[in-house]
Design an enzyme around this catalytic site. Structure first.
Site, short mmCIF file in Angstrom:
data_model
loop_
_atom_site.label_atom_id
_atom_site.label_comp_id
_atom_site.label_asym_id
_atom_site.label_seq_id
_atom_site.Cartn_x
_atom_site.Cartn_y
_atom_site.Cartn_z
N HIS A 1 -8.65 -12.23 12.25
CA HIS A 1 -8.94 -13.58 12.74
C HIS A 1 -8.20 -13.88 14.03
O HIS A 1 -8.77 -14.43 14.97
CB HIS A 1 -8.56 -14.60 11.66
CG HIS A 1 -8.87 -16.01 12.04
ND1 HIS A 1 -10.16 -16.46 12.27
CD2 HIS A 1 -8.06 -17.09 12.23
CE1 HIS A 1 -10.13 -17.75 12.58
NE2 HIS A 1 -8.87 -18.15 12.57
N ASP B 1 -10.83 -20.11 16.96
CA ASP B 1 -10.57 -20.96 15.81
C ASP B 1 -10.71 -22.42 16.26
O ASP B 1 -11.69 -22.78 16.91
CB ASP B 1 -9.19 -20.63 15.22
CG ASP B 1 -8.91 -21.30 13.89
OD1 ASP B 1 -9.36 -20.77 12.87
OD2 ASP B 1 -8.24 -22.36 13.89
N TRP B 2 -9.74 -23.28 15.95
CA TRP B 2 -9.83 -24.68 16.36
C TRP B 2 -9.86 -24.85 17.88
O TRP B 2 -10.31 -25.88 18.39
CB TRP B 2 -8.67 -25.49 15.77
CG TRP B 2 -9.04 -26.18 14.50
CD1 TRP B 2 -8.79 -25.76 13.22
CD2 TRP B 2 -9.74 -27.42 14.38
NE1 TRP B 2 -9.29 -26.66 12.32
CE2 TRP B 2 -9.87 -27.69 12.99
CE3 TRP B 2 -10.27 -28.33 15.29
CZ2 TRP B 2 -10.51 -28.83 12.51
CZ3 TRP B 2 -10.91 -29.47 14.80
CH2 TRP B 2 -11.02 -29.72 13.43
N ASP C 1 -13.00 -10.49 10.65
CA ASP C 1 -12.64 -11.89 10.42
C ASP C 1 -13.59 -12.47 9.37
O ASP C 1 -14.74 -12.77 9.67
CB ASP C 1 -12.71 -12.70 11.70
CG ASP C 1 -12.31 -14.16 11.46
OD1 ASP C 1 -11.70 -14.44 10.41
OD2 ASP C 1 -12.60 -15.00 12.32
N TRP D 1 -9.55 -20.72 1.89
CA TRP D 1 -8.42 -21.02 2.78
C TRP D 1 -8.08 -22.51 2.72
O TRP D 1 -6.91 -22.89 2.63
CB TRP D 1 -8.76 -20.61 4.21
CG TRP D 1 -8.06 -21.42 5.27
CD1 TRP D 1 -8.64 -22.23 6.19
CD2 TRP D 1 -6.65 -21.49 5.52
NE1 TRP D 1 -7.69 -22.81 6.99
CE2 TRP D 1 -6.46 -22.38 6.60
CE3 TRP D 1 -5.54 -20.89 4.93
CZ2 TRP D 1 -5.21 -22.67 7.11
CZ3 TRP D 1 -4.28 -21.20 5.43
CH2 TRP D 1 -4.12 -22.08 6.51
#
Length: 299
Positions: free
Chosen positions: A275, A118-119, A245, A159
């Site tokens: 995810h 993710d980030w 995901d 999201w």
């Protein structure tokens, strides 16, 4: 900048998390990190994403250290035990990169294996591209490096809208919703631990708005520059995505095609994970990382 610091007692007795806290200062803020394993071993830098914290890597750290590696898992600013600026405007993509650059430099990390989800990938891939001399290999897990040149997918846009409109930004519930497994209440509570109330959630609220979705986004040009470096990246590069995901599905193939170091690597799709694959299948992902390091260290 004004920042909050979550009281230490919020982190007492969290299930499966026996790790001692460590801190560095960067950009005037205190940043927390987990540091386990031999200090002289090559480090595995574990970068989490939104809205989790280093707790996400608790299942992976013991397997990494058992393989003789040093596991370092920072909390991004605004998350975990790290300081949390109160103004959403204080969070920018560039500042997140600079804050984690401070961790790299102050801990003098070299020969790094990056694991970014993710980030953690949006920040980590920038760091690797801007400091390739510090990194030995990369594992990209459910992540990407967006530039605004590709349309944002409907799942991400949904999201982002939810993150701005929901009156209750329930961090633990969001993590639970991003998993295939049904998290028990005590695990959901552990993800909530860094956020005693909404004042502590400015960074979590702001993160979805920092993803470049247009070519004119402030982070678009620096990310394109990073892609230029990654387009010449010949060090080992592995994708380890999950099979469930909706946010990042398909990004693994783009990374594999664009980055020379991905050629010939044993790219992995981890079944039965959402995810937050570290939560759903942390031990399996750790084994993939350990095997990748061993394979490419011997090459």
């Amino acid at each position: 900048m004004e920042a909050l610091r979550t009281p230490d007692d919020r982190f007492t007795g969290l299930p499966g998390h026996p790790f001692a806290p460590h801190y560095v200062e960067a950009g005037g803020l205190r940043i927390h990190y987990v540091d386990e394993g031999p200090r002289n071993a090559a480090p595995v830098l574990l970068l989490h994403g939104e809205p989790s914290w280093s707790y996400l890597y608790r299942k992976m750290i013991p397997l990494i250290t058992a393989a003789g590696r040093r596991a370092i898992a920072p909390d991004l600013v605004g998350f975990g035990r790290s300081d949390k600026p109160v103004r959403r405007e204080d969070y920018t993509y560039q500042r997140h990169v600079e804050w984690m650059r401070g961790v790299l430099e102050q801990l003098e990390l070299r020969n790094v294996t990056l694991v970014g989800q993710d980030w953690g990938g949006l920040i980590g891939l920038r760091l690797a591209a801007e400091h390739p001399e510090r990194f030995a290999r990369i594992v990209a897990a459910n992540t990407f490096l967006p530039t605004g040149d590709r349309p944002a997918g409907p799942a991400f846009l949904a999201w982002r809208q939810y993150s701005q409109e929901t009156p209750d930004f329930h961090v633990g519930g969001i993590v639970k919703g991003g998993c295939v497994t049904d998290l028990p209440p005590e695990i959901v509570a552990a993800y909530d631990a860094p956020f005693p109330d909404d004042r502590y959630k400015a960074g979590a609220r702001q993160f979805p708005m920092l993803v470049p979705v247009t070519r004119e986004d402030p982070a678009a040009a620096p990310n394109r520059k990073a892609w230029e470096v990654l387009g010449r990246w010949t060090k080992p590069f592995l994708t380890a995505f999950s099979d469930s995901d909706p946010i990042t599905g398909g990004a693994d193939r783009i990374l594999q095609q664009a980055i020379p170091g991905a050629e010939g690597q044993p790219h992995t799709t981890i079944a039965g994970a959402g995810h937050f694959l570290q939560e759903d299948k942390g031990e399996e992902l750790a084994r993939v990382v350990v095997a990748f390091i061993a394979r490419t260290s011997a090459a």
